[in-house]
Design an enzyme around this catalytic site. Sequence first.
Site, PDB file in Angstrom:
ATOM      1  N   HIS A 119       0.842  -1.191   0.000  1.00 38.76           N
ATOM      2  CA  HIS A 119       0.000   0.000   0.000  1.00 38.76           C
ATOM      3  C   HIS A 119       0.883   1.249   0.000  1.00 38.76           C
ATOM      4  O   HIS A 119       1.105   1.871  -1.020  1.00 38.76           O
ATOM      5  CB  HIS A 119      -0.944  -0.042   1.215  1.00 38.76           C
ATOM      6  CG  HIS A 119      -1.822   1.166   1.336  1.00 38.76           C
ATOM      7  ND1 HIS A 119      -2.111   1.749   2.553  1.00 38.76           N
ATOM      8  CD2 HIS A 119      -2.450   1.887   0.396  1.00 38.76           C
ATOM      9  CE1 HIS A 119      -2.901   2.797   2.334  1.00 38.76           C
ATOM     10  NE2 HIS A 119      -3.135   2.912   1.039  1.00 38.76           N
ATOM     11  N   CYS A 143      -0.403   0.354   9.642  1.00 41.55           N
ATOM     12  CA  CYS A 143      -0.555   1.730   9.156  1.00 41.55           C
ATOM     13  C   CYS A 143      -1.975   1.988   8.678  1.00 41.55           C
ATOM     14  O   CYS A 143      -2.629   2.928   9.096  1.00 41.55           O
ATOM     15  CB  CYS A 143       0.433   2.002   8.012  1.00 41.55           C
ATOM     16  SG  CYS A 143       2.130   2.021   8.568  1.00 41.55           S
ATOM     17  N   HIS A 144      -2.476   1.108   7.753  1.00 42.68           N
ATOM     18  CA  HIS A 144      -3.805   1.356   7.191  1.00 42.68           C
ATOM     19  C   HIS A 144      -4.658   0.099   7.210  1.00 42.68           C
ATOM     20  O   HIS A 144      -5.670   0.023   6.516  1.00 42.68           O
ATOM     21  CB  HIS A 144      -3.686   1.914   5.774  1.00 42.68           C
ATOM     22  CG  HIS A 144      -2.845   3.156   5.714  1.00 42.68           C
ATOM     23  ND1 HIS A 144      -1.510   3.109   5.417  1.00 42.68           N
ATOM     24  CD2 HIS A 144      -3.146   4.444   5.980  1.00 42.68           C
ATOM     25  CE1 HIS A 144      -1.014   4.343   5.491  1.00 42.68           C
ATOM     26  NE2 HIS A 144      -1.980   5.164   5.841  1.00 42.68           N
ATOM     27  N   GLY A 145      -4.215  -0.907   7.975  1.00 40.94           N
ATOM     28  CA  GLY A 145      -5.057  -2.077   8.185  1.00 40.94           C
ATOM     29  C   GLY A 145      -5.154  -3.028   7.007  1.00 40.94           C
ATOM     30  O   GLY A 145      -6.250  -3.414   6.609  1.00 40.94           O
TER      31      GLY A 145
END
Lengths: 179, 273, 438
Positions: A119, A143-145
């Site tokens: 990502h 960080c963003h799952g």
Amino acid sequence: MATNVKNDPNRRDFLYVTTAAVGAVGAAAAVWPLIDQMNPDATVKALASIEADISSIEVGQSVTFKWRGQPIFVRHRTPKEIADAIAVPLEDMIDPATDAERVVAGKEQWLVMVGICTHLGCVPQGQKPNEPKGEFNGWFCPCHGSHYDSAGRIRKGPAPKNLVLPPYEFLSDTLVKIG
Amino acid sequence: MRNIFSALALSVILAIPLPAMAAPSGVPAELQKWSFAGIFGTYDTNQLQRGFQVFQEVCSVCHGADLIAFRNLTEAGGPEFPESQIKQLASEYYIIDPELEEGERPAILADLWPSPYATERETREANNGALPPDFSVLAKARYIPRKFPLNFYDMARAYQEGGADYIYNVLVNYEDEPPYGVEIGDVQQYNAFLGGGITMMSPLMDELVEYDDSTVPLTVEQYAKDVSAFMYWMADPHLVSRKTIGLNVLIFLSVFALLMYLVKRRIWAGVKH
Amino acid sequence: MSSHSNYNPTNPVEKWFDERLPLIRFSKEHLMDFPTPKNINYWWTFGAVLAIMLVMQIVTGIILAMHYVPNIEMAFDSVEHIRRNVNYGRIIQGTHAVGASMFFFAVYIHMFRGLYYGSYKAPREILWILGVIIFLLMMATSFMGYVLPWGQMSFWGATVITNVFSAIPLVGNTILEFLVGGFVVDNPTLNRFFSLHYLLPFIIAAVVALHIWALHVPGNGNPTGVEVKSSADTVPFHPYYTMKDLFVIVVFFIPFAWFVFFAPDILGHADNYIRANPFITPAKIVPEWYLLPFYAMLRAVDFDLLFINAKLGGVIVMFGSILILMVLPWLDRSKTRSGNFRPMFRPFFWLFVLNFMMLMYLGAQAAEGIYVILSKVGTAYYFGYFLIILPILARIETPKPLPNSISESILDKYEAKALKQEKMRGEGNSEIQGKGGK
């Protein structure tokens, strides 16, 4: 008259063309080192590939190696993890790939990946026993799952691709050459 | 008491490098014929391999070479050992790596030659207070002083091997006793080339190192020559490729200069000047 | 003389460009069509050699700065890293280091040419003074560059030279601390030397631009010292002098390459391969060869003079030896420019050249015995040449008659040559005839 032509400094004859060509070759040869010096130097090239000793990695254990400044995840998978990874239908995946595409045939227990989330470049968790492994028993990027499964494939979250496989080969049962 | 001793030790240490750096005042240097001398010079791979053996078995016990990587020993224009051999050799050395839980790991080709001692203090304690100089560039940090006009002669024949000559002459000129009237330190040995004492005791003796090649004599002179050549390679590892490029450059420049001369003459042919 | 271009832009794009920024017109005027005396000899080619050397030093220097670390812990190793690991690093670093020497070699020829042919005389005083400024900047740049590898000579050279400033009365020590950024030469010194070493070459380039501007106002001098009178005296710079200069540059590169590829360290000092150690001074501290004459003059003053002590005296003499060049146009008032037409001047000039070389030799010797005496004699002659000999010569010397013009001098030369050839041919013929007779 003939001497005049011969002495005309603007006349393009064999001598001038040869000299210009030789000069151009020399200039190009002199410029090349000035450019090549920006390429990776010998110390960088010497670490372009590493040999990872995996003999001490127990079943169910993960180890991180450093390769070209990046973390390399090496996981010694359990038979259950392998079976789980094979069992997942391709249509359930964001970036479909079979388990066989993720490992070397005959060495299915070894998963070797670049440990960087596809990502935005964080390092996913799941290497150490006490870290979260995400919903699919693989890796979880905090960080963003993003959730990765036991073959390092993206299953849930914003990451678009599976964890990247570096170029590697098995030199022996216990030695992997990465890079 | 201890303070006095350290003060003495310090004064010895500070004084030691001076004779080594100053122009040697002893017997005149015997300049050697080096395979890497002159514009066509290249290293003798076998000699470098023997020199490395002397370095590894004798010198490296006290002297470091912290700019040399194991991979250098396999590179073209050097000793050119087989990669597998050096890989094996490297794995016998340990590298301190704070990133690892164990704190150290076996060396790999990319690693630098490990120092024989961890700290300067440890080095001095093991060496009668002296600091054995690092070998990486030592062969270029030493030289045989050459007076005018010999220095111009040296430029004309591209003599750069003064450091190797210096090291060779130090190694072969140890004497058991200083001549009458010459005072040297307690922990020193007399060296006739330096014309004084040196804290490094004579490191070589005949048959100290066993060479694979039985045709090479096992003498101090042979060891000294081989290890001096090896040290010169450490200091100037790209000498061979540089000289090869240099020859091409010289040929190119000569041809181009001749062409430019003809061009210049052609252009000026019609002008009285 | 300002407009001698026959540039006529033909296509509309060139024309459009020329009306807004006449760059092509300017280049054509100054690099191609510029009228240059026909008779200037090979000694005049070193200006072009110097321009190339400046470019080479800047290019290789920018490259080295990509890999170099200006920190006392890492500087030495980073230079070794360049030599050992960077692609072609050994050659690029060697070119830069040897280049400094070649640069100075060329600048000395250029300056002695100016001294011999009176290139500093009206109307070229500013041109000459700009040249002296370039020389001073070169010395500062090379000195700071030599500090960067942080070897023993770097460190102790920096220490000795910065200590020169401590000789200034009252404020000397304050200035010294200001220059090195501390009480001794240390990391702050290395940092600022690196910054300035990077900056100064561009300032040199700017002064070089002024130098060439000042050259193109009166135009080149020439070996006769007679100014250009008509276009018959000149040829366009291109291709006549571009090709001649290029030929010399290529020849100049041959010894340059010799050093770079076969003896890159022979012009430097072995001690600089020892890491800097603030507690051990090398037995012999010697500057690079090109600074030796000035170093010899610094050391020649070992006596106090009135209220000036030896240390300050040496410093004054050293700086004075360069600054005196700035006022040279007003010291030598001889109307005749070229040494070719000054019979009394010539022996003094060549003695000056020899004396300069002697000082260079003495600068590398220990300051003792006969060397000190010779240094004093040499220093005295250096200053005497400018302050006494040149002013007196201007009054008493009768120069040889000058040719009316450059063309005339060339014609004379050709006539003399032809005459000589004829004579020789005549002799050769008679010889052959004589043999045939037997």
